[in-house]
Design a protein around this motif. Structure first.
Motif, PDB file in Angstrom:
ATOM      1  N   LYS A 200       0.750  -1.171  -0.075  1.00 20.59           N
ATOM      2  CA  LYS A 200       0.074   0.054  -0.007  1.00 20.59           C
ATOM      3  C   LYS A 200       0.945   1.201  -0.030  1.00 20.59           C
ATOM      4  O   LYS A 200       0.455   2.298  -0.536  1.00 20.59           O
ATOM      5  CB  LYS A 200      -1.014  -0.004   1.234  1.00 20.59           C
ATOM      6  N   ARG A 201       2.004   1.215   0.396  1.00 16.88           N
ATOM      7  CA  ARG A 201       3.050   2.371   0.574  1.00 16.88           C
ATOM      8  C   ARG A 201       3.988   2.432  -0.610  1.00 16.88           C
ATOM      9  O   ARG A 201       4.909   3.011  -0.641  1.00 16.88           O
ATOM     10  CB  ARG A 201       3.771   2.340   1.749  1.00 16.88           C
ATOM     11  N   ARG A 202       3.662   1.320  -1.240  1.00 14.96           N
ATOM     12  CA  ARG A 202       4.580   1.183  -2.824  1.00 14.96           C
ATOM     13  C   ARG A 202       5.780   0.856  -2.400  1.00 14.96           C
ATOM     14  O   ARG A 202       6.798   1.183  -3.044  1.00 14.96           O
ATOM     15  CB  ARG A 202       4.271   2.314  -3.581  1.00 14.96           C
ATOM     16  N   MET A 203       6.232   0.325  -1.144  1.00 17.89           N
ATOM     17  CA  MET A 203       7.502  -0.090  -0.953  1.00 17.89           C
ATOM     18  C   MET A 203       7.807  -1.534  -1.256  1.00 17.89           C
ATOM     19  O   MET A 203       8.153  -2.518  -0.600  1.00 17.89           O
ATOM     20  CB  MET A 203       7.539   0.077   0.523  1.00 17.89           C
ATOM     21  N   PHE A 204       7.954  -1.550  -2.700  1.00 14.36           N
ATOM     22  CA  PHE A 204       7.857  -2.957  -3.517  1.00 14.36           C
ATOM     23  C   PHE A 204       9.259  -3.592  -3.110  1.00 14.36           C
ATOM     24  O   PHE A 204       9.448  -4.780  -3.021  1.00 14.36           O
ATOM     25  CB  PHE A 204       7.694  -2.834  -4.840  1.00 14.36           C
ATOM     26  N   VAL A 205      10.510  -2.629  -3.139  1.00 15.39           N
ATOM     27  CA  VAL A 205      11.837  -3.066  -2.685  1.00 15.39           C
ATOM     28  C   VAL A 205      11.753  -3.893  -1.471  1.00 15.39           C
ATOM     29  O   VAL A 205      12.383  -5.015  -1.218  1.00 15.39           O
ATOM     30  CB  VAL A 205      12.829  -2.214  -2.919  1.00 15.39           C
ATOM     31  N   LYS A 206      11.467  -3.322  -0.312  1.00 13.28           N
ATOM     32  CA  LYS A 206      11.148  -3.954   1.080  1.00 13.28           C
ATOM     33  C   LYS A 206      10.236  -5.228   0.781  1.00 13.28           C
ATOM     34  O   LYS A 206      10.791  -6.050   1.592  1.00 13.28           O
ATOM     35  CB  LYS A 206      10.755  -2.719   1.921  1.00 13.28           C
ATOM     36  N   ALA A 207       9.278  -5.034   0.299  1.00 10.23           N
ATOM     37  CA  ALA A 207       8.390  -6.422   0.198  1.00 10.23           C
ATOM     38  C   ALA A 207       8.999  -7.452  -0.490  1.00 10.23           C
ATOM     39  O   ALA A 207       8.753  -8.676   0.002  1.00 10.23           O
ATOM     40  CB  ALA A 207       7.153  -5.654  -0.361  1.00 10.23           C
ATOM     41  N   LEU A 208       9.897  -6.997  -1.655  1.00  9.75           N
ATOM     42  CA  LEU A 208      10.539  -8.225  -2.283  1.00  9.75           C
ATOM     43  C   LEU A 208      11.757  -8.884  -1.290  1.00  9.75           C
ATOM     44  O   LEU A 208      11.859  -9.911  -0.917  1.00  9.75           O
ATOM     45  CB  LEU A 208      11.250  -7.723  -3.485  1.00  9.75           C
ATOM     46  N   GLN A 209      12.305  -7.906  -0.640  1.00  9.21           N
ATOM     47  CA  GLN A 209      13.467  -8.370   0.421  1.00  9.21           C
ATOM     48  C   GLN A 209      12.637  -9.214   1.595  1.00  9.21           C
ATOM     49  O   GLN A 209      13.209 -10.307   1.756  1.00  9.21           O
ATOM     50  CB  GLN A 209      13.962  -7.157   1.088  1.00  9.21           C
ATOM     51  N   LEU A 210      11.507  -8.826   2.023  1.00  8.96           N
ATOM     52  CA  LEU A 210      10.552  -9.664   2.959  1.00  8.96           C
ATOM     53  C   LEU A 210      10.517 -10.946   2.316  1.00  8.96           C
ATOM     54  O   LEU A 210      10.790 -12.076   3.063  1.00  8.96           O
ATOM     55  CB  LEU A 210       9.635  -8.926   3.314  1.00  8.96           C
TER      56      LEU A 210
END
Length: 624
Positions: A200-210
């Protein structure tokens, strides 16, 4: 489904005569050959068209009424000039890349309360609409558990998400290792909430790392939906090619392929989208309505003539259309001011047992207003209000800008009074937008002040209010106030991204300072984190074209391609208009269109004829 097939006659006739034309790559196997009924103007499919995936032999062997009775014989192209140039400016249409689920009642209210999409989605680029990925892959089997824990006033929180958010400089892997060492348990619910909030916060890099940490640490057993989540994140962060490479090492499944399909459509990559769809067919995977809707969304943006063929394929495979299917068809009709056709689709939808949802009613009202059918728009808005607007509070943020578009200031004031005592963020944004449309800037500024004072700690959330007020200044050519607001954003350390850049660019363009807007766009593009909106490039290119500035128009055209935007009909129309206004020939333009696999419609063909350097004129024929 038969009712949708009857759309093919009017959907097919847009621009070029498409007789004997193939509409997709050979692999997809959909034919667009048709026979023209010269008397009625309706295109009928050929009786003997057969191929690997689609047979039209039985298309009109039915006792039902003819297409003309429901869909009429109007062609889109006949009315295209009444709204936009061929209706090609789809980058600004109201659709998210991923369809939203059909919802109603309390669930619908909760989505409207918590989703930013519906506030001003028609005014935003599709890239900046929040595309909650749960509609596509349902991130985990605990989604129902999340829903149960949600209360109307409080969202589900996640300690995992908070830990990631509190350590922005650290890699997610390090944060999670420390988090586990502290005795925290990794559960599917915790993971689902954390991933949803990151998205939702468009933090896709962090989401991918998770996601990568979860797989490598084996804290949870990966299901096909977890793999699909990873494919989506890789596509968003690293591109489609890397996502495909990852798919070679995971179990093949329909949900994974449709994830890749959705991302291919989001990137407006026609070839890749068709390849993925074709691959799903070859693997004999069940093709759901979602996959067909993705094709419809793709062709709605790139070539509306192909929509009819997708509907035919859906019919052959007995796939029932969803709300989103009808939403796209209604919007496609509305974009070219075919109001009667739009209404017929609504009636067909009701006949199939589906009632218009909030998004469809919003679209209907928007298109009625654009076509000057104000009374019909008012009827839709009153229906959305219901008997008591206080009880239907969720509709306020949608009604405010629509009433403003009708010039109904009293109704805007009435609706705002319902929200004013305790407004939500999205209601404030809608209020700013509404007063801005009515050119009541003081009222818009008052709402902005309420937003900033009430939610001053939520900088990310209220940044949309800054953008909306900035847009209001731009629309009203208030350059000084716009500059002051941008300065205020800088001093307050507010996040500035593509939406803000777009508003600033529009501000300077409307003030006649195109070179300054161009400079801002160039700097924004060089930042490299998030590319500017396509709309920003087109805004500046339009201004250069009006001046007949071929050099700078070509420069913007080139820069669009550099940052990854695919050339489409709209961009070429604007570019050729620059040559027309400059009264100079555009050599090689036909070859450039062919290289991008773009076929000119009637309007563009006429424009190209004006700049054809080898065109024969009466004088040139005499001299020859």
């Amino acid at each position: 489904m038969w009712a949708l097939r009857r759309a093919s006659s009017s959907l097919r006739k847009q621009g070029l005569n498409i007789q004997n034309t193939r509409i997709m790559s050979p692999g997809l196997g959909i034919s667009n050959r048709c026979l023209e009924d010269c008397d009625s103007g309706v295109y009928w499919p050929a009786k003997a068209v057969t191929d690997r995936f689609l047979s039209l032999r039985k298309f009109h062997k039915t006792a039902r009424s003819s297409p003309a009775e429901v869909w009429g014989i109007r062609s889109f192209s006949s009315q295209a000039d009444t709204k936009s140039s061929g209706g090609e400016d789809d980058e600004l249409d109201g659709f998210s890349d991923l369809e939203s689920p059909a919802t109603s009642g309390a669930i619908q209210k909760d989505i409207v309360d918590n989703n930013e999409d519906l506030v001003s989605e028609s005014d935003l680029s599709e890239e900046d609409i929040n595309d909650d990925f749960k509609d596509l892959i349902n991130l985990s089997d605990t989604e129902a558990e999340i829903s149960e824990k949600k209360s109307p006033r409080k969202r589900v929180t996640s300690k995992m998400f908070k830990a990631i958010l509190d350590n922005p400089a650290s890699s997610v892997s390090n944060v999670m290792n420390k988090w586990v060492e502290e005795g925290n348990e990794v559960t599917r619910l915790e993971v689902a909430v954390a991933l949803t909030n990151l998205r939702k916060r468009r933090m896709f890099v962090k989401a991918l790392q998770l996601s990568e940490w979860l797989e490598s640490s084996r804290k949870i057993d990966f299901t096909e939906r977890d793999f699909a989540c990873r494919v989506d994140l890789i596509a968003k962060v690293r591109g489609l090619q890397r996502a495909e490479a990852y798919m070679q090492h995971i179990p093949s499944s329909e949900v994974v392929y449709r994830t890749l399909l959705a991302n291919s459509v989001s990137a407006v990559n026609v070839k890749k989208s068709e390849e993925v769809f074709n691959k799903m067919k070859e693997l004999e995977m069940p093709i759901t309505c979602f996959a067909y809707n993705q094709l419809l969304l793709l062709y709605k943006r790139t070539d509306k003539k192909k929509i009819a063929d997708v509907l035919l394929l859906m019919d052959k495979e007995n796939v029932k259309p969803s709300h989103f299917t009808y939403q796209m068809l209604i919007d496609t009709k509305g974009q070219v001011n075919d109001i009667e056709g739009m209404e017929q689709i609504v009636e067909t939808m009701k006949d199939e047992g589906l009632e218009p949802d909030i998004r469809i009613n919003q679209l209907l009202a928007k298109h009625y207003i654009a076509a000057g059918c104000n009374e019909k728009a008012e009827v839709v808005l009153k229906k959305m209000e219901g008997g008591n607007i206080k009880e239907n509070r969720w509709a306020c943020q949608i009604l405010l800008p629509l009433y403003a578009s009708l010039g109904m200031a009293e109704d805007v004031s009435r609706i705002w009074q319902v929200c004013k005592s305790n407004p939500k963020i999205d209601e404030c944004v809608a209020g700013i937008q509404a007063w801005g449309r009515l050119k009541k800037i003081e009222e818009a500024e008052d709402v902005f002040d309420i937003l900033v004072n009430k939610y001053k700690k939520a900088k990310n959330s209220i940044s949309k209010g800054y953008y909306t007020l900035l847009s209001a200044y731009a629309d009203n050519k208030m350059l000084a106030k716009g500059k002051e607001l941008v300065k205020q954003m800088g001093e307050s350390d507010f996040p500035i991204g593509p939406l803000t850049w777009d508003a600033v660019i529009k501000l300077y363009c409307n003030a006649g300072e195109v070179e300054k807007a161009d400079s801002i766009l160039k700097k924004a593009g060089e930042k490299g984190q998030r590319k500017p909106l396509l709309r920003s490039y087109i805004t500046i290119m339009d201004e250069y074209a009006k001046r007949g500035d071929v050099h700078n128009s070509e420069k913007i055209f080139y820069r669009m391609r550099q940052v990854g935007y695919t050339s489409r009909l709209k961009q070429f129309q604007t570019l050729i208009q620059a040559y027309i206004n400059a009264k100079v020939p555009a050599y090689g333009m036909s070859e450039r269109l062919k290289a991008d696999n773009i076929f000119p419609n009637k309007a563009l063909a006429g424009m190209m004829a004006q700049v054809d350097g080898f065109r024969k004129t009466a004088v040139s024929e005499i001299l020859d």
